[in-house]
Design a protein around this motif. Structure first.
Motif: not given
Length: 61
Positions: A10-19
């Protein structure tokens, strides 16, 4: 899948969305040459890869 792995995912999904939002911001506010656009994409993908490696190799705090 363990709880820690789910949280990391879930954290990676959030980071990827921000990128991805960073790319959208650049595209909306700057006129990029093809070369610069490719460079931005390459660097942001590299950043995603680095976050992925960190998430896989590190424990949550």
């Amino acid at each position: 899948m363990s709880v820690q792995e789910q949280i990391k995912e879930n954290l990676l999904k959030e980071i990827y969305t921000d990128i991805d939002k960073m790319y959208d911001f650049m595209e909306q506010h700057f006129i990029l040459s093809d070369e610069h656009e490719k460079l931005v994409i390459k660097q942001l993908n590299k950043l995603k890869d680095q976050f992925y490696m960190i998430a896989k190799q590190s424990s949550l705090s």
